[in-house]
Design an enzyme around this catalytic site. Structure first.
Site, PDB file in Angstrom:
ATOM      1  N   ILE A 180    -116.944 -61.301  32.527  1.00 50.60           N
ATOM      2  CA  ILE A 180    -117.331 -62.679  32.209  1.00 50.60           C
ATOM      3  C   ILE A 180    -116.388 -63.708  32.802  1.00 50.60           C
ATOM      4  CG2 ILE A 180    -118.726 -62.259  30.154  1.00 50.60           C
ATOM      5  CD1 ILE A 180    -116.258 -62.695  28.450  1.00 50.60           C
ATOM      6  N   THR A 203    -106.185 -65.632  38.535  1.00 46.92           N
ATOM      7  CA  THR A 203    -105.111 -64.904  39.212  1.00 46.92           C
ATOM      8  C   THR A 203    -104.459 -63.886  38.284  1.00 46.92           C
ATOM      9  OG1 THR A 203    -103.755 -66.776  38.690  1.00 46.92           O
ATOM     10  CG2 THR A 203    -104.380 -66.506  40.989  1.00 46.92           C
ATOM     11  N   GLY A 242    -105.953 -61.939  36.255  1.00 46.53           N
ATOM     12  CA  GLY A 242    -106.762 -60.726  36.128  1.00 46.53           C
ATOM     13  C   GLY A 242    -108.198 -61.055  35.796  1.00 46.53           C
ATOM     14  N   LYS A 256    -109.318 -59.335  28.020  1.00 49.70           N
ATOM     15  CA  LYS A 256    -108.671 -59.976  29.156  1.00 49.70           C
ATOM     16  C   LYS A 256    -107.702 -58.975  29.747  1.00 49.70           C
ATOM     17  CE  LYS A 256    -106.531 -64.527  29.788  1.00 49.70           C
ATOM     18  NZ  LYS A 256    -106.215 -65.746  29.030  1.00 49.70           N
ATOM     19  N   ASP A 281    -102.326 -76.485  28.704  1.00 47.08           N
ATOM     20  CA  ASP A 281    -103.452 -76.273  29.628  1.00 47.08           C
ATOM     21  C   ASP A 281    -104.791 -76.535  28.941  1.00 47.08           C
ATOM     22  OD1 ASP A 281    -104.631 -75.831  32.045  1.00 47.08           O
ATOM     23  OD2 ASP A 281    -104.588 -73.650  31.920  1.00 47.08           O
TER      24      ASP A 281
END
Lengths: 356, 444
Positions: B25, B29, B31, B51, B150
């Site tokens: 999905i 960078t 993974g 993840k 972020d």
């Protein structure tokens, strides 16, 4: 993270003394059993995540039979070796001028790791380095494995090799609360409270801080950080630092804290905890160099029984040549052949060989 | 705590058997992100996002991004923070697999759906509920001394059908850090926050910054929820380490007017403000028009809150706690827990599309070869190909039945990747090990 009370440190890593004793006994026992069963205690993580005792296979393949079972380390032996390496963590961190926090985090990782493993299973010398490396990463004080390795004359691969194993054993619970920061909080409070009493009083508090830091350094080498929360450790350190010349009215301050927080805890409960920490510090084993050297030899053979044969071979060689008798205190065996580092004779006299 | 147990009994990586892979999905960078279903009796069928962090760059072990995400989420327990369910190690390639509660939606997709498919704004209840929950999660983080660093629409997840439907989860803690008593200055971490959401103090080269950088980003997200367009869509200068981002600042100044030392006293100390005075001051913007862009009356509570989030001076910028207390959240419609389904009956409920899934990717990241020249039934075909891809170590993994969605979903996915995703830039490089700036921004 600001809230200790909801932390993994508080919930998972502050133990009852009986739990601690049980765990250390269990890991020691398991290593002993492995020694009898497989002839060696060294544990390696296989690519599929399983654990293996490769020495067993090698030794048996080479000899067709197994040599005599090496002598295992006792729980007390393990305690001594661990404390020796905890001191080493402090020395390495000092040599790198790392902040106290790095050292405290690394030592706690090391302690937590050996709650679940015996030093006979995972080499404490390597685990110690990985703990320091990981601590730097977690505290956003990034030092590369290469830099760290260079500084202590170790192969960076040794630092990296165990990273996953340590992370897993810590259950990925990496945020650690150190008593140094709690101490700074108390000192800040105390400074404010004596501000009106003039420069001497302020200076006294600062001096108290210095000696309390030494107390914490010593405390980090005991079981206390696994048994008590950092705030209590810092307070106990203050109390110990203040015991002789009573530079500060600490009792009044402690009472003030208990009143102010209006917690369910009473002053006498706090005193009891302080006393228990004093006991833990007092009981802590004293690192004796000759003992460490003796235990370290046992440890090497447990992990690598092949060394036993090599020692014998060397002894035979020595007898044949009869150039001169073995120096007193010289290691009775070759350094671990796996160990690529060898830092000369000078060092070996002051430290157990192969440790650095 | 981990019990090593009997070493002989642990020959197979049992953790891999807990999950049934559905597909890929997302990727970045760091993974890949997979969708999987849990296999354990108590949780059978429950969807989970996995993840996978690649092995880090040469010679420095586990990446700091993975360490940050794990260490912070291990401690964070909050309704509006994504839940890290488990961490697994794959010793074959020394990679880490982080298992999260699966969230079907994110603000990037929700906004895009309204912009491109519905051509209609997000209803006021949903905007307000989303914003309130973002702030609620952020308030928790900030009161624990964590800066996210972020925040952007794709990192704000929203739960799909189920008990937690419409609940916001702040995700992706790869840049987040504790800023209580830092041992080294925060700027040592390099550029932070994706450029469109980056606060002016960061753009002007501040060496130290605070949780106020997150509030600026929330302001940008709030405006985007209202207008369906990124508020400050600057063009990123990708030369060198932390270059001066003139275009991004220019977009901000055009909308908000130039900052002044009167309103922002520490402005004069910021390195890029001094060094680029002529460039910055070259163009004067007289008529700041934020309210016309967001089409909110200048006196409305929504506009008041937005302008307090977009305050230039970080010391004066509204905090998450203050924002939660703002008038906007006390006027009708009141915010709710299920942001997607308004409490009052009669309101139209928007059905957002499910997250696109790439069914051709295996857990190790390899893609199955195109399936054209065999006569196998589709299901067998897929299985066969997967088996070829799976290295011996992985065999305990039971491969899933993969025929859940029609093939054209795949095409959607790749076109999304090539077009839609490119539009949102990425958080800056992270200064460690010379990470390349991310090319694909899809995370979680």
């Amino acid at each position: 993270m600001a809230d200790f009370s909801t932390s993994t440190h508080c919930h998972h890593w502050i133990l009852q003394r009986s739990t601690l004793v049980d765990k250390l006994f269990t890991t020691n026992q398991r290593a002993q059993e492995a020694l009898i069963k497989y002839g060696a205690t060294r544990v390696d993580v296989q690519p599929d995540g399983s654990l293996a005792y490769p020495e067993n296979l090698e030794v048996e393949a080479a000899n067709g039979k197994r040599g005599p079972t090496p002598e295992h380390l006792t729980v007390e032996d393990e305690l001594m070796i661990r404390k020796f390496y905890e001191q080493k963590i402090q020395q390495v961190c000092q040599a790198f001028s790392f902040p106290n926090k790095i050292q405290a985090t690394a030592i706690l990782y090391f302690k937590r790791f050996y709650l679940n493993w015996s030093v006979m299973e995972h080499d404490p010398k390597h685990i110690m380095l990985t703990c320091i490396y990981l601590s730097c990463k977690v505290e956003e004080f990034h030092v590369s494995a290469e830099e760290l390795g260079k500084g202590i004359q170790q192969d960076p691969q040794v630092v990296l090799k165990n990273e996953m194993t340590v992370l897993q054993c810590l259950n990925f619970e990496l945020i650690v609360y150190a008593p140094y920061r709690s101490l700074d909080g108390y000192i800040f409070d105390l400074e404010n409270s004596v501000q009106m009493m003039g420069a001497v009083a302020v200076k006294n508090v600062q001096e108290l801080r210095e000696s309390a830091i030494f107390e914490i350094d010593a405390m980090m080498l005991t079981d206390a950080p696994l048994l008590f929360p950092p705030g209590q450790l810092a307070m106990a350190a203050l109390r110990r630092a203040n015991r002789d010349d009573k530079k500060v009215d600490l009792e009044r301050y402690m009472k003030g804290i208990v009143d102010r927080l209006a917690t369910k805890h009473t002053l006498s409960e706090l005193d009891t905890a302080m006393d228990a920490i004093d006991v833990a510090v007092g009981e802590s084993i004293h690192v004796v160099e000759a003992d460490v050297r003796r235990i370290d030899r046992k440890l090497k053979i447990c992990r690598n029984p092949g060394l036993q044969d090599e020692t014998k071979k060397r002894e035979r060689k020595g007898k044949q040549k009869q150039k001169r008798p073995l120096q007193e205190g010289a290691p009775p065996m070759d350094p671990n052949p796996m160990d690529t580092t060898n830092h000369g004779v000078k060092r070996r006299h002051s430290e157990p060989e192969g440790i650095f | 705590m981990v019990d090593p147990g009997n070493p002989r009994q642990r020959a197979r990586p049992a953790w891999l058997q807990q999950y049934e892979l559905v597909g890929k999905i997302g990727e970045g960078t760091y993974g890949l992100v997979y969708l999987a279903r849990r296999q354990q009796p108590l949780h059978r069928g429950v969807r989970i996002a996995i993840k996978k962090f690649k092995q880090s760059k040469e010679g420095d072990g586990v990446s700091p991004t993975a360490i940050r995400e794990i260490m912070l989420l291990r401690e964070c327990i909050h309704d509006n923070i994504v839940k890290l369910v488990n961490v697994h190690i794959n010793y074959v390639d020394m990679s880490l697999y982080l298992a999260f509660d699966y969230a079907e939606h994110d603000l990037y997709e929700i906004i895009r759906h309204h912009r491109e498919k519905l051509s209609s704004p997000i209803n006021q209840y949903t905007v307000k509920s989303l914003l309130w929950q973002i702030l609620n999660g952020l308030n928790y983080l900030h009161s624990n001394w964590i800066i996210h660093r972020d925040l952007k629409p794709s990192n704000i997840l929203v739960m799909g059908d189920g008990e937690e439907q419409g609940v916001v989860k702040i995700g992706d803690f790869g840049l987040a850090r504790v800023h209580q008593a830092p041992l080294k200055p925060l700027c040592d971490n390099g550029v932070v926050v994706t450029i469109w959401y980056r606060a002016p103090e960061l753009l002007l080269g501040a060496k130290h910054y605070t949780s106020a950088v997150d509030m600026w980003a929330v302001g940008c997200i709030f405006a985007e929820l209202l207008t369906l367009k990124p508020l400050f869509q600057g063009i990123e200068d990708k030369n060198g380490q932390n270059p001066f981002q003139l275009d991004q600042l220019d977009k901000i100044f055009k909308t908000l007017g130039h900052p002044t030392a009167d309103r922002w006293p520490t402005l004069l100390n910021l390195p890029f403000w001094q060094a680029n005075r002529n460039l910055i001051q070259g163009r004067k913007y007289e008529n700041p028009g934020l309210y016309s862009i967001v089409q909110q009356p200048a006196k409305s509570p929504a506009f008041d809150l937005l302008s307090k989030m977009l305050e230039y001076d970080p010391a004066k910028r509204i905090s998450a706690a203050q924002a939660l207390d703002h008038q906007y959240f006390r006027t009708e419609p009141l915010p709710g827990r299920n942001a997607l389904v308004p409490g009052s009956p009669g309101e139209k409920v928007v059905h957002y599309p499910a997250r696109p899934v790439d069914y051709s990717t295996d857990f190790d990241g390899s893609t199955a070869p195109p399936q054209s020249n065999t006569n196998l039934a589709p299901q067998q075909q897929q299985r066969g190909e997967h088996m070829m891809q799976v290295p011996a170590m992985h065999q305990p993994l039971h491969l899933p039945a993969i025929q859940r969605m029609p093939q054209n979903n795949m095409n959607n996915f790749s076109s999304v990747n090539q077009q839609g995703r490119r539009k949102e830039p990425d958080s800056g490089n992270q200064n460690y090990n010379n990470y390349q700036p991310l090319n694909k921004s899809r995370r979680m």
